[in-house]
Scaffold this active site. Sequence first.
Site, PDB file in Angstrom:
ATOM      1  N   GLU A 100      15.211 -35.637 -40.496  1.00  0.00           N
ATOM      2  CA  GLU A 100      14.763 -35.788 -39.105  1.00  0.00           C
ATOM      3  C   GLU A 100      14.207 -37.189 -38.944  1.00  0.00           C
ATOM      4  O   GLU A 100      14.132 -37.953 -39.914  1.00  0.00           O
ATOM      5  CB  GLU A 100      13.705 -34.727 -38.761  1.00  0.00           C
ATOM      6  CG  GLU A 100      14.264 -33.315 -38.722  1.00  0.00           C
ATOM      7  CD  GLU A 100      13.216 -32.283 -38.342  1.00  0.00           C
ATOM      8  OE1 GLU A 100      12.610 -32.406 -37.286  1.00  0.00           O
ATOM      9  OE2 GLU A 100      13.001 -31.357 -39.144  1.00  0.00           O
ATOM     10  N   HIS A 106       7.731 -34.771 -27.999  1.00  0.00           N
ATOM     11  CA  HIS A 106       9.033 -34.629 -28.660  1.00  0.00           C
ATOM     12  C   HIS A 106      10.069 -35.296 -27.760  1.00  0.00           C
ATOM     13  O   HIS A 106      10.080 -35.067 -26.547  1.00  0.00           O
ATOM     14  CB  HIS A 106       9.367 -33.150 -28.859  1.00  0.00           C
ATOM     15  CG  HIS A 106      10.477 -32.944 -29.836  1.00  0.00           C
ATOM     16  ND1 HIS A 106      11.785 -33.235 -29.535  1.00  0.00           N
ATOM     17  CD2 HIS A 106      10.472 -32.510 -31.121  1.00  0.00           C
ATOM     18  CE1 HIS A 106      12.541 -32.974 -30.601  1.00  0.00           C
ATOM     19  NE2 HIS A 106      11.762 -32.535 -31.574  1.00  0.00           N
ATOM     20  N   ARG A 125       9.461 -40.352 -34.008  1.00  0.00           N
ATOM     21  CA  ARG A 125       9.441 -39.690 -32.710  1.00  0.00           C
ATOM     22  C   ARG A 125       8.781 -40.494 -31.591  1.00  0.00           C
ATOM     23  O   ARG A 125       9.230 -40.498 -30.461  1.00  0.00           O
ATOM     24  CB  ARG A 125       8.644 -38.418 -32.885  1.00  0.00           C
ATOM     25  CG  ARG A 125       9.353 -37.228 -32.433  1.00  0.00           C
ATOM     26  CD  ARG A 125       8.611 -36.051 -32.918  1.00  0.00           C
ATOM     27  NE  ARG A 125       9.480 -35.313 -33.778  1.00  0.00           N
ATOM     28  CZ  ARG A 125       9.173 -34.140 -34.293  1.00  0.00           C
ATOM     29  NH1 ARG A 125       8.001 -33.607 -34.048  1.00  0.00           N
ATOM     30  NH2 ARG A 125      10.024 -33.507 -35.039  1.00  0.00           N
ATOM     31  N   HIS A 146       4.374 -32.022 -27.474  1.00  0.00           N
ATOM     32  CA  HIS A 146       4.862 -31.208 -28.596  1.00  0.00           C
ATOM     33  C   HIS A 146       3.798 -30.922 -29.638  1.00  0.00           C
ATOM     34  O   HIS A 146       3.695 -29.794 -30.126  1.00  0.00           O
ATOM     35  CB  HIS A 146       6.038 -31.951 -29.234  1.00  0.00           C
ATOM     36  CG  HIS A 146       6.680 -31.241 -30.379  1.00  0.00           C
ATOM     37  ND1 HIS A 146       7.249 -29.994 -30.256  1.00  0.00           N
ATOM     38  CD2 HIS A 146       6.845 -31.606 -31.690  1.00  0.00           C
ATOM     39  CE1 HIS A 146       7.740 -29.628 -31.433  1.00  0.00           C
ATOM     40  NE2 HIS A 146       7.497 -30.573 -32.313  1.00  0.00           N
ATOM     41  N   ARG A 167       2.673 -37.901 -36.070  1.00  0.00           N
ATOM     42  CA  ARG A 167       3.082 -37.055 -37.194  1.00  0.00           C
ATOM     43  C   ARG A 167       4.555 -37.250 -37.542  1.00  0.00           C
ATOM     44  O   ARG A 167       5.416 -37.310 -36.653  1.00  0.00           O
ATOM     45  CB  ARG A 167       2.852 -35.585 -36.821  1.00  0.00           C
ATOM     46  CG  ARG A 167       3.365 -34.606 -37.846  1.00  0.00           C
ATOM     47  CD  ARG A 167       3.101 -33.189 -37.402  1.00  0.00           C
ATOM     48  NE  ARG A 167       3.789 -32.858 -36.184  1.00  0.00           N
ATOM     49  CZ  ARG A 167       5.001 -32.318 -36.131  1.00  0.00           C
ATOM     50  NH1 ARG A 167       5.664 -32.036 -37.237  1.00  0.00           N
ATOM     51  NH2 ARG A 167       5.558 -32.039 -34.973  1.00  0.00           N
TER      52      ARG A 167
END
Length: 560
Positions: A127, A252, A301, A364, A399
């Site tokens: 990811e 997100h 992200r 998110h 994160r």
Amino acid sequence: MNLPRRLAAPQPTWERDVDVVVLGSGAAGLSAALAARPVRSVLVVTKDVLSAGSTQWAQGGLAGVLDPSDTIENHVSDTLAAGAGLCDEAVVRELVREAPKSIRYLMRLGAAFDPERGGTDIALTREGGHSHNRIVHSGGDQSGAEVQRTLDESAIGAGVDVLSRAFALDLVMGTAADGERQVAGVRIGQTDEHGQLVSVGIVTARAVVVACGGYGQVFASTSNPPAVTGDGVALALRAGLSATDLEFVQFHPTVMWRGSDATGQQMLVSEAVRGEGAILFDAAGERVMVGVHPQEDLAPRDVVSAAISQRMAEAPGGVDDHVYLDATHMGERFYERFPSITAACREIGLDPATDRIPVSPAAHYACGGIKADLDGHTSLRGLFAVGEVSSTGVHGANRLASNSLTESIVAGTRVGRDLAWELPDRVSVEPEFEDPMALPLLNPARLREVRAVMSRHVGVLRDELSLSSAAGALGAIARDMSSVKSSSDERASVEPSRRSWEGTNLLTVAVAMVAAARARTESRGCHRRVDYPDTLDKWVTHLDVTLDSVGEICVDGTPD
Ligand code: SIN
């Protein structure tokens, strides 16, 4: 502003005593409960049912070094890079070292992670922000549901008790023999299935573990389920603890876009879709991530969300509220790898094997929360915090994908094991002098306004104008809340119920978040200030937010 220092509820009519009470029933809370249970009486308190929180909805999976060509050092450096200078490296190192063990532990408890296609080895995907494939997943995109199922069954099987439809209102305090303030339990509002108050009680315990998750529902549009309303952070603020890094809310990059007026929980389109090679395009058919970051569509992200927001503001092709994710290169393999996303696409008449998916960023994950170490210790004796509600130094300003379930299992299990070994001393409950029924609650009808303000003014891109507008609007809502309570018109006062407690918690967290976001005059990680675009050395520091004795939010830690 006068935010309440307690949640309004009638006097308690029942009492119960356990060794350990866990507030929240996601991966972190259940891991703690399970690890403490063999030798302790453990009660899990959930305001809904066990699976109502974010864990159930996690798509991506758990990050951990399982591939021999990957290293602990790689995972550490990816986490630190995503965290944009605010991670605590020693804590990251500890987490990353324990991550593979925590995944194997879940497998021993019965979690079934997907094998490689046609093989037996566990499949590892990638990811955003990861330099290697290191994410285990289950049911394609139903990883969280498998973790929740495994922990539900394990905890119940081990004899963990569960109190459902029980809202953790506030901590109950005591004083230890050495004169130190210590938590003695928690005041609980028991509700019916519609959230109406049934009774109030006190659960006394030698340890209280807060594992209530984040606060995504403070925004109008979020990937979080309805139960994620900041209850743990608000409870901690009311108990006099500080909350750290609240300005760092991760958006997100890709939730499914279902119209500009869609509110509430939105369907996530997992970052693992980009891990499988999907590409972002704007409405004019141009790629979004080319030239923005060396990892392009698999950049961390915060970078992808900011780039999408910037592109939407330019309204290419006349479209200013979404972009498109193209995974058509996967063809029909998409259906098997991402069954939930496939079903959601079909609901809006799309076929992900042939159509681009409309997406936009949405709230998110809360990177900040109650300051705690990886063993859950907070600044209040007897109080522990684990999972998304905590701020341990693992996530910093942003994160890294799929580190959150891993952190929940690692930290939850460490806390539970420590409490199995040793409990804080028992303290007796101090009498309350204030009548909590005299305190105001937010009228649930005003929650829509709070959320609209937060999404309009405190989203991916912020500036002083938008943040001061948010502070003004939230202040007006808080003042109305207090004046309703002090008015002589009794019909105007708001009844205690799940919705009014959640609303009051969300308002408290919103005010605190805006104060922190205004104070941080730089851009870092998922806090992007259009008026302060640079990342500044003097801001390699954390902001602590507290609620003072008259209900005002205070921010500490700004550099000179
Ligand atoms: C995702 O599947 O994209 C979400 C994973 C995460 O939030 O870590």
